[in-house]
Design an enzyme around this catalytic site. Structure first.
Site, PDB file in Angstrom:
ATOM      1  CB  VAL A  75      23.674 -25.903 -66.324  1.00  0.00           C
ATOM      2  CG1 VAL A  75      23.024 -25.682 -64.974  1.00  0.00           C
ATOM      3  CG2 VAL A  75      25.119 -26.397 -66.155  1.00  0.00           C
ATOM      4  CE1 TYR A 166      36.299 -24.599 -62.839  1.00  0.00           C
ATOM      5  CE2 TYR A 166      38.324 -23.488 -62.213  1.00  0.00           C
ATOM      6  CZ  TYR A 166      37.015 -23.831 -61.945  1.00  0.00           C
ATOM      7  OH  TYR A 166      36.429 -23.415 -60.785  1.00  0.00           O
ATOM      8  CE  LYS A 170      34.304 -21.630 -62.918  1.00  0.00           C
ATOM      9  NZ  LYS A 170      32.839 -21.575 -62.660  1.00  0.00           N
TER      10      LYS A 170
HETATM   11  N1  LIG Z   1      35.429 -23.957 -54.261  1.00  0.00           N
HETATM   12  C1  LIG Z   1      36.238 -23.040 -54.788  1.00  0.00           C
HETATM   13  O1  LIG Z   1      37.242 -22.609 -54.174  1.00  0.00           O
HETATM   14  C2  LIG Z   1      35.947 -22.495 -56.138  1.00  0.00           C
HETATM   15  C3  LIG Z   1      36.902 -21.650 -56.715  1.00  0.00           C
HETATM   16  C4  LIG Z   1      36.630 -21.071 -57.935  1.00  0.00           C
HETATM   17  C5  LIG Z   1      35.437 -21.344 -58.568  1.00  0.00           C
HETATM   18  N2  LIG Z   1      34.545 -22.221 -58.012  1.00  0.00           N
HETATM   19  C6  LIG Z   1      33.307 -22.467 -58.729  1.00  0.00           C
HETATM   20  O2  LIG Z   1      32.235 -22.435 -57.839  1.00  0.00           O
HETATM   21  C7  LIG Z   1      31.174 -23.264 -58.325  1.00  0.00           C
HETATM   22  C8  LIG Z   1      30.725 -24.227 -57.246  1.00  0.00           C
HETATM   23  O3  LIG Z   1      31.778 -25.128 -56.970  1.00  0.00           O
HETATM   24  P1  LIG Z   1      31.977 -25.893 -55.578  1.00  0.00           P
HETATM   25  O4  LIG Z   1      33.336 -25.587 -55.123  1.00  0.00           O
HETATM   26  O5  LIG Z   1      30.834 -25.628 -54.686  1.00  0.00           O
HETATM   27  O6  LIG Z   1      31.998 -27.418 -56.061  1.00  0.00           O
HETATM   28  P2  LIG Z   1      30.901 -28.574 -55.905  1.00  0.00           P
HETATM   29  O7  LIG Z   1      31.393 -29.721 -56.716  1.00  0.00           O
HETATM   30  O8  LIG Z   1      30.619 -28.822 -54.473  1.00  0.00           O
HETATM   31  O9  LIG Z   1      29.603 -27.928 -56.537  1.00  0.00           O
HETATM   32  C9  LIG Z   1      29.283 -27.953 -57.899  1.00  0.00           C
HETATM   33  C10 LIG Z   1      27.875 -28.438 -58.022  1.00  0.00           C
HETATM   34  O10 LIG Z   1      27.463 -28.345 -59.388  1.00  0.00           O
HETATM   35  C11 LIG Z   1      26.715 -29.503 -59.697  1.00  0.00           C
HETATM   36  N3  LIG Z   1      26.777 -29.730 -61.140  1.00  0.00           N
HETATM   37  C12 LIG Z   1      27.834 -30.148 -61.863  1.00  0.00           C
HETATM   38  N4  LIG Z   1      27.515 -30.247 -63.160  1.00  0.00           N
HETATM   39  C13 LIG Z   1      26.216 -29.870 -63.260  1.00  0.00           C
HETATM   40  C14 LIG Z   1      25.345 -29.727 -64.353  1.00  0.00           C
HETATM   41  N5  LIG Z   1      25.718 -30.028 -65.593  1.00  0.00           N
HETATM   42  N6  LIG Z   1      24.088 -29.291 -64.121  1.00  0.00           N
HETATM   43  C15 LIG Z   1      23.680 -29.004 -62.853  1.00  0.00           C
HETATM   44  N7  LIG Z   1      24.485 -29.130 -61.769  1.00  0.00           N
HETATM   45  C16 LIG Z   1      25.739 -29.547 -61.979  1.00  0.00           C
HETATM   46  C17 LIG Z   1      27.388 -30.601 -58.913  1.00  0.00           C
HETATM   47  O11 LIG Z   1      26.527 -31.737 -58.738  1.00  0.00           O
HETATM   48  C18 LIG Z   1      27.734 -29.903 -57.602  1.00  0.00           C
HETATM   49  O12 LIG Z   1      26.729 -30.038 -56.621  1.00  0.00           O
HETATM   50  C19 LIG Z   1      31.730 -23.932 -59.569  1.00  0.00           C
HETATM   51  O13 LIG Z   1      31.349 -23.218 -60.717  1.00  0.00           O
HETATM   52  C20 LIG Z   1      33.227 -23.821 -59.385  1.00  0.00           C
HETATM   53  O14 LIG Z   1      33.920 -23.889 -60.608  1.00  0.00           O
HETATM   54  C21 LIG Z   1      34.766 -22.803 -56.809  1.00  0.00           C
END
Ligand SMILES: NC(=O)c1ccc[n+]([C@@H]2O[C@H](COP(=O)([O-])OP(=O)(O)OC[C@H]3O[C@@H](n4cnc5c(N)ncnc54)[C@H](O)[C@@H]3O)[C@@H](O)[C@H]2O)c1
Length: 305
Positions: A75, A166, A170
């Site tokens: 992305v 971040y 965000k």
């Molecule tokens: N888990 C939480 O509590 C939490 C809290 C706040 C925000 N988030 C946000 O939720 C989203 C998902 O996070 P998650 O917790 O599932 O983590 P995760 O690491 O399991 O998932 C993120 C996914 O994005 C993919 N990715 C990373 N860079 C990429 C790129 N350049 N192009 C395409 N794919 C890419 C990764 O391979 C991974 O599968 C993220 O944006 C994260 O910042 C998560």
């Protein structure tokens, strides 16, 4: 409430090879959407790549009787964003739903954070959402229908040590969504934002001591499915979601203090004298657009005080 279905809709979920994105993709497909499962397939810090993560989720969806196509582009580039949206059009003929979910972490205290760590995180989260949303929005505008979900974080809304890069990216997404929803309103394009709390590979080190089974990624996806459904009237909203809780989060303003500048201009001392009033959250309001804010001041001026 009748069953929420997404039959006939085409969805793109970025970063859907694991964690939250995988859970979103599986639920959207189970509710009838055709899903593009995008994932770069790298590690939490954004290094590496591979096809396996996206492929496995596509297999899971197909085994459950759904329709899905894989995409492995990043992305973080404009070409990647276009290729991701192209995959939806080539595979399923259109795009109705975009879930901007892909993300990485490069945590460090601000003094120790390099410019490269700042830029890389902003490139994936903030520019990454732009890169996918731009081509998707243009198609959605032409068809007068679209549902876009952005993924912010408690770090952006409330702050977290070691995550200035971040947090900046965000909260930038909230501003992006808030403005885009105003432009999209007349084309039936809704933009909403979620701030999830879930145990994934990204947060397992940050949520130590928290029972992971209570914060399963699958507990986030029902809100996402609702937000992209025709049952959802909301647009321009932010929701904190996790562990079975969904709450509205909002940025608003206190009643504040007012001095008529024609009679008595504000001074630093006036601010100091009124700081308790400025900080007091009684009568807190939530402007829906920047114009509401300006209007409030104009009304105070017209009140003649
Ligand atoms: N888990 C939480 O509590 C939490 C809290 C706040 C925000 N988030 C946000 O939720 C989203 C998902 O996070 P998650 O917790 O599932 O983590 P995760 O690491 O399991 O998932 C993120 C996914 O994005 C993919 N990715 C990373 N860079 C990429 C790129 N350049 N192009 C395409 N794919 C890419 C990764 O391979 C991974 O599968 C993220 O944006 C994260 O910042 C998560």
């Amino acid at each position: 409430m009748s069953n929420i279905r997404l039959d006939g809709k085409v969805a793109v979920v970025t970063g859907a090879g694991g964690g939250l994105g995988r859970a979103h993709a599986l639920l959207l497909a189970a509710r009838g959407a055709k899903v593009v499962v995008n994932d770069l397939g790298g590690s939490v810090d954004g290094t590496g790549s591979g096809k396996n993560m996206a492929d496995l989720v596509v297999d899971e969806i197909k085994k459950a009787g759904g329709e899905a196509a894989a995409n492995y582009d990043s992305v973080a580039t404009a070409e990647g964003g276009r290729a991701i949206i192209d995959t939806a059009v080539k595979s399923f003929g259109r795009i109705d739903i975009l879930i901007n979910n892909a993300g990485i972490l490069r945590d460090k205290s601000f003094s120790n954070m390099s410019e490269e760590m700042w830029d890389t995180v902003c490139a994936v989260h903030l520019k990454g959402a732009y890169n996918c949303t731009k081509p998707a929005y243009d198609l959605m505008k032409a068809q007068s229908y679209g549902r876009i979900v952005f993924t912010t974080s408690g770090t952006g809304l409330f702050g977290n040590f070691g995550q200035t890069n971040y947090g900046a990216a965000k909260l930038g997404l909230v501003g992006f969504a808030n403005s885009l929803r105003q432009e999209g309103a007349k084309y039936n394009i809704h933009c909403n934002t979620i701030a999830p709390i879930a145990m994934t590979r990204m947060t397992e080190g940050l949520m130590q001591g928290v029972p992971g089974d209570l914060f399963a990624p699958e507990l986030i996806s029902p809100l996402v499915a609702y937000l992209v459904s025709d049952s959802c009237a909301q647009s321009g909203e932010v929701f904190v979601v996790g562990g079975g809780m969904v709450a509205r989060a909002f940025i608003g303003e206190t009643q504040g203090a007012y001095t008529n500048p024609k009679k008595s201009e504000p001074t630093p001392e006036w601010v100091a004298d009124n700081i308790d009033k400025i900080m007091n959250t009684d009568g807190y309001t939530i402007p829906k657009a920047v114009q509401d804010d300006t209007l409030k001041v104009v009304q105070l001026m017209q009140s003649g005080d």
